[in-house]
Design a protein around this motif. Structure first.
Motif, PDB file in Angstrom:
ATOM      1  N   MET A 148      50.462  52.530  63.955  1.00 60.71           N
ATOM      2  CA  MET A 148      50.599  53.972  64.042  1.00 60.71           C
ATOM      3  C   MET A 148      52.052  54.361  63.805  1.00 60.71           C
ATOM      4  N   ARG A 149      52.262  55.385  62.973  1.00 61.89           N
ATOM      5  CA  ARG A 149      53.599  55.928  62.746  1.00 61.89           C
ATOM      6  C   ARG A 149      53.654  57.369  63.246  1.00 61.89           C
ATOM      7  N   VAL A 150      54.685  57.653  64.039  1.00 62.12           N
ATOM      8  CA  VAL A 150      54.886  58.984  64.610  1.00 62.12           C
ATOM      9  C   VAL A 150      56.161  59.565  64.024  1.00 62.12           C
ATOM     10  N   LEU A 151      56.087  60.790  63.533  1.00 65.48           N
ATOM     11  CA  LEU A 151      57.255  61.440  62.955  1.00 65.48           C
ATOM     12  C   LEU A 151      57.960  62.281  64.008  1.00 65.48           C
ATOM     13  N   HIS A 152      59.193  61.901  64.338  1.00 62.27           N
ATOM     14  CA  HIS A 152      60.004  62.658  65.290  1.00 62.27           C
ATOM     15  C   HIS A 152      60.911  63.622  64.538  1.00 62.27           C
ATOM     16  N   ILE A 153      60.933  64.880  64.970  1.00 65.98           N
ATOM     17  CA  ILE A 153      61.852  65.865  64.395  1.00 65.98           C
ATOM     18  C   ILE A 153      63.116  65.870  65.241  1.00 65.98           C
ATOM     19  N   PHE A 154      64.238  65.529  64.616  1.00 63.41           N
ATOM     20  CA  PHE A 154      65.536  65.471  65.286  1.00 63.41           C
ATOM     21  C   PHE A 154      66.503  66.416  64.594  1.00 63.41           C
ATOM     22  N   THR A 155      67.463  66.934  65.347  1.00 67.50           N
ATOM     23  CA  THR A 155      68.544  67.670  64.697  1.00 67.50           C
ATOM     24  C   THR A 155      69.476  66.685  64.010  1.00 67.50           C
TER      25      THR A 155
ATOM     26  N   PHE B  75      55.730  68.090  55.507  1.00 65.27           N
ATOM     27  CA  PHE B  75      54.503  67.745  56.231  1.00 65.27           C
ATOM     28  C   PHE B  75      53.306  67.656  55.286  1.00 65.27           C
ATOM     29  N   LYS B  76      53.308  68.523  54.282  1.00 67.87           N
ATOM     30  CA  LYS B  76      52.192  68.575  53.341  1.00 67.87           C
ATOM     31  C   LYS B  76      52.177  67.354  52.422  1.00 67.87           C
ATOM     32  N   THR B  77      53.337  66.800  52.135  1.00 67.59           N
ATOM     33  CA  THR B  77      53.427  65.711  51.162  1.00 67.59           C
ATOM     34  C   THR B  77      53.626  64.334  51.800  1.00 67.59           C
ATOM     35  N   HIS B  78      53.660  64.278  53.131  1.00 66.48           N
ATOM     36  CA  HIS B  78      53.776  62.994  53.816  1.00 66.48           C
ATOM     37  C   HIS B  78      52.602  62.844  54.789  1.00 66.48           C
ATOM     38  N   ASP B  79      52.109  61.644  54.877  1.00 70.36           N
ATOM     39  CA  ASP B  79      50.882  61.399  55.632  1.00 70.36           C
ATOM     40  C   ASP B  79      51.173  61.059  57.091  1.00 70.36           C
ATOM     41  N   TYR B  80      51.384  62.088  57.912  1.00 73.23           N
ATOM     42  CA  TYR B  80      51.580  61.892  59.342  1.00 73.23           C
ATOM     43  C   TYR B  80      50.523  62.682  60.109  1.00 73.23           C
ATOM     44  N   ASP B  81      49.872  61.995  61.042  1.00 70.50           N
ATOM     45  CA  ASP B  81      48.876  62.663  61.878  1.00 70.50           C
ATOM     46  C   ASP B  81      49.480  63.168  63.180  1.00 70.50           C
ATOM     47  N   ILE B  82      50.676  62.645  63.519  1.00 69.22           N
ATOM     48  CA  ILE B  82      51.343  63.047  64.762  1.00 69.22           C
ATOM     49  C   ILE B  82      52.793  63.427  64.445  1.00 69.22           C
ATOM     50  N   VAL B  83      53.159  64.656  64.771  1.00 69.97           N
ATOM     51  CA  VAL B  83      54.546  65.109  64.651  1.00 69.97           C
ATOM     52  C   VAL B  83      55.056  65.415  66.050  1.00 69.97           C
ATOM     53  N   TYR B  84      56.243  64.920  66.336  1.00 61.49           N
ATOM     54  CA  TYR B  84      56.777  64.916  67.697  1.00 61.49           C
ATOM     55  C   TYR B  84      58.164  65.560  67.682  1.00 61.49           C
ATOM     56  N   ALA B  85      58.308  66.694  68.335  1.00 58.73           N
ATOM     57  CA  ALA B  85      59.583  67.421  68.324  1.00 58.73           C
ATOM     58  C   ALA B  85      60.351  67.177  69.619  1.00 58.73           C
ATOM     59  N   ASP B  86      61.459  66.445  69.511  1.00 60.47           N
ATOM     60  CA  ASP B  86      62.365  66.245  70.642  1.00 60.47           C
ATOM     61  C   ASP B  86      63.366  67.384  70.618  1.00 60.47           C
ATOM     62  N   THR B  87      63.424  68.181  71.672  1.00 60.94           N
ATOM     63  CA  THR B  87      64.209  69.408  71.523  1.00 60.94           C
ATOM     64  C   THR B  87      64.622  70.042  72.836  1.00 60.94           C
ATOM     65  N   GLU B  88      65.527  71.004  72.708  1.00 62.34           N
ATOM     66  CA  GLU B  88      65.896  71.929  73.777  1.00 62.34           C
ATOM     67  C   GLU B  88      65.720  73.358  73.281  1.00 62.34           C
ATOM     68  N   ASN B  89      65.368  73.491  71.999  1.00 70.02           N
ATOM     69  CA  ASN B  89      65.410  74.786  71.321  1.00 70.02           C
ATOM     70  C   ASN B  89      64.021  75.233  70.893  1.00 70.02           C
TER      71      ASN B  89
END
Length: 380
Positions: free
Chosen positions: A1-8, A83-97
């Motif tokens: 499983m690959r999870v995409l984390h959104i980081f600043t 997101f539309k062109t990459h195959d991720y079923d889980i997107v994970y946003a690490d954030t304060e904002n």
């Protein structure tokens, strides 16, 4: 499983990023891999560290030539296209904002099934009033863009999540576990580190680990230390970390006449060794989502003086004491002097019992990711 984390940013210079790397290293043994989508560029050394965890690092550059509205419009188009062109079923946003609510909404529009928001702080790093107002207004959008809510503390959850989510407790707390053995006190390490830093053994060393940024309140640390020096001429202030305020901190130290007793190490890879060199750990932060450095300091057997704005989840050993910065630098200095820096004790059992070992965190995350993967595949 690959999870995409959104980081600043992918820079390995803060507790949250280091924590992610350590978790990623452990989870890859269970075939769970983290990839990162960042708006800032990683250098070659940082990319090499991510590669060790089999992570991929992508970058979506921000157009800083325009104001907030145009900038966000452009970056959200880029998020949607990614997101539309990459195959991720889980997107994970690490954030304060809360701006992440829009980015997760782009993931929803692009068809990403599972969208997680993980709150790591209790305030914004920016001083911009418009950014703060927009962030506050956008929190409700998480109701439409996020499917799952995680936070490093109750305070971090209350800071970021919509009131209805908080009221119904539709979130989970993920404790920031540490490698306890790495921080156990060692007299040999203490002597070697003090020698390397040019600190005599009899000196009183007060220290902090954290980015040089407004949140950490380094200016107040200098005021406290200046008061301390009036009472203990052999005192040393050890600041571990790097950041945009370095020049300001150096200038203020010079103005207070304490530069010769202030050691600024910049970013280091051996934080645990630097903690061995300290006698007292201070953390007068204006806000913290949790404050993992405080757990590390207690694991090293250090007496700790924390700001009362730090979540009380950190209060897990007799070493922790709290005081408001408003009490003033002199009171903080007096409190430091009142601490009897006797033989360091091992409090790892208490820390482990409180759930702050890396093993406990990994077990918790494995269960969470197993559930997320099941849902992302459309299973009940």
């Amino acid at each position: 499983m690959r999870v995409l984390h959104i980081f600043t940013n992918p820079h390995i210079n803060n507790g949250a990023t280091i924590f992610e790397l350590r978790v990623g290293e452990r989870l890859k043994d269970s075939s769970i891999y983290f990839d990162y989508l960042c708006t800032e560029k990683a250098d070659k050394e940082e990319l090499a560290e991510y590669k060790k965890t089999k992570s991929r690092v992508y970058r979506l550059p921000i157009d800083n030539d325009h104001g907030l509205f145009i900038r966000e419009l452009k970056i959200n188009r880029r998020y949607y296209h990614f997101f539309k062109t990459h195959d991720y079923d889980i997107v994970y946003a690490d954030t304060e904002n809360a701006l992440r609510a829009i980015h997760l909404f782009m993931a929803r529009l692009a068809g990403v099934k599972v969208r997680v928001v993980h709150s790591h702080n209790t305030g914004l790093q920016t001083e911009s009033k418009s950014s703060r107002l927009i962030s506050r207004a956008l929190r409700r959008l998480f109701l439409f863009s996020a499917t799952d809510y995680l936070a490093c503390s109750e305070e971090a959850a209350k800071w970021l999540f919509p009131k209805s989510i908080v009221k119904r407790k539709k979130y989970e707390i993920i404790k920031n576990g540490i490698e306890l053995e790495e921080y156990l006190y060692s007299e040999d390490k203490r002597k070697k580190m003090r020698k390397a830093l040019g600190i005599s053994e009899g000196s009183l060393v007060v220290g902090n680990v954290g980015r040089l940024m407004p949140q950490k309140n380094h200016s107040f640390m200098l005021d406290v230390f200046a008061e301390l020096k009036k009472k203990r001429d052999d005192a040393v202030l050890l600041l571990v970390g790097e950041g945009k305020l370095r020049n300001e901190i150096e200038e203020k130290a010079a103005g207070l006449g304490i530069s010769d007793s202030v050691i600024m190490t910049g970013n280091v890879t051996n934080v645990s060794d630097h903690l061995q060199a300290m006698d007292v750990f201070i953390m007068p932060s204006l806000f913290e989502g949790f404050g993992i450095a405080g757990i590390e300091a207690q694991a090293a057997g250090l007496f700790c003086l924390f700001s009362d704005s730090i979540p009380r989840d950190i209060d897990i050993t007799p070493l922790a004491k709290f005081m408001p910065p408003e009490a003033g630098a002199d009171k903080w200095a007096e409190s430091i002097l009142s601490i009897k820096c006797e033989e360091r004790q091992d409090h790892s059992a208490e820390i482990e019992k409180a759930g702050f070992s890396i093993e406990a965190t990994i077990d918790r995350l494995k269960n969470i990711y197993a559930g997320l993967e099941k849902r992302s595949k459309g299973n009940s």
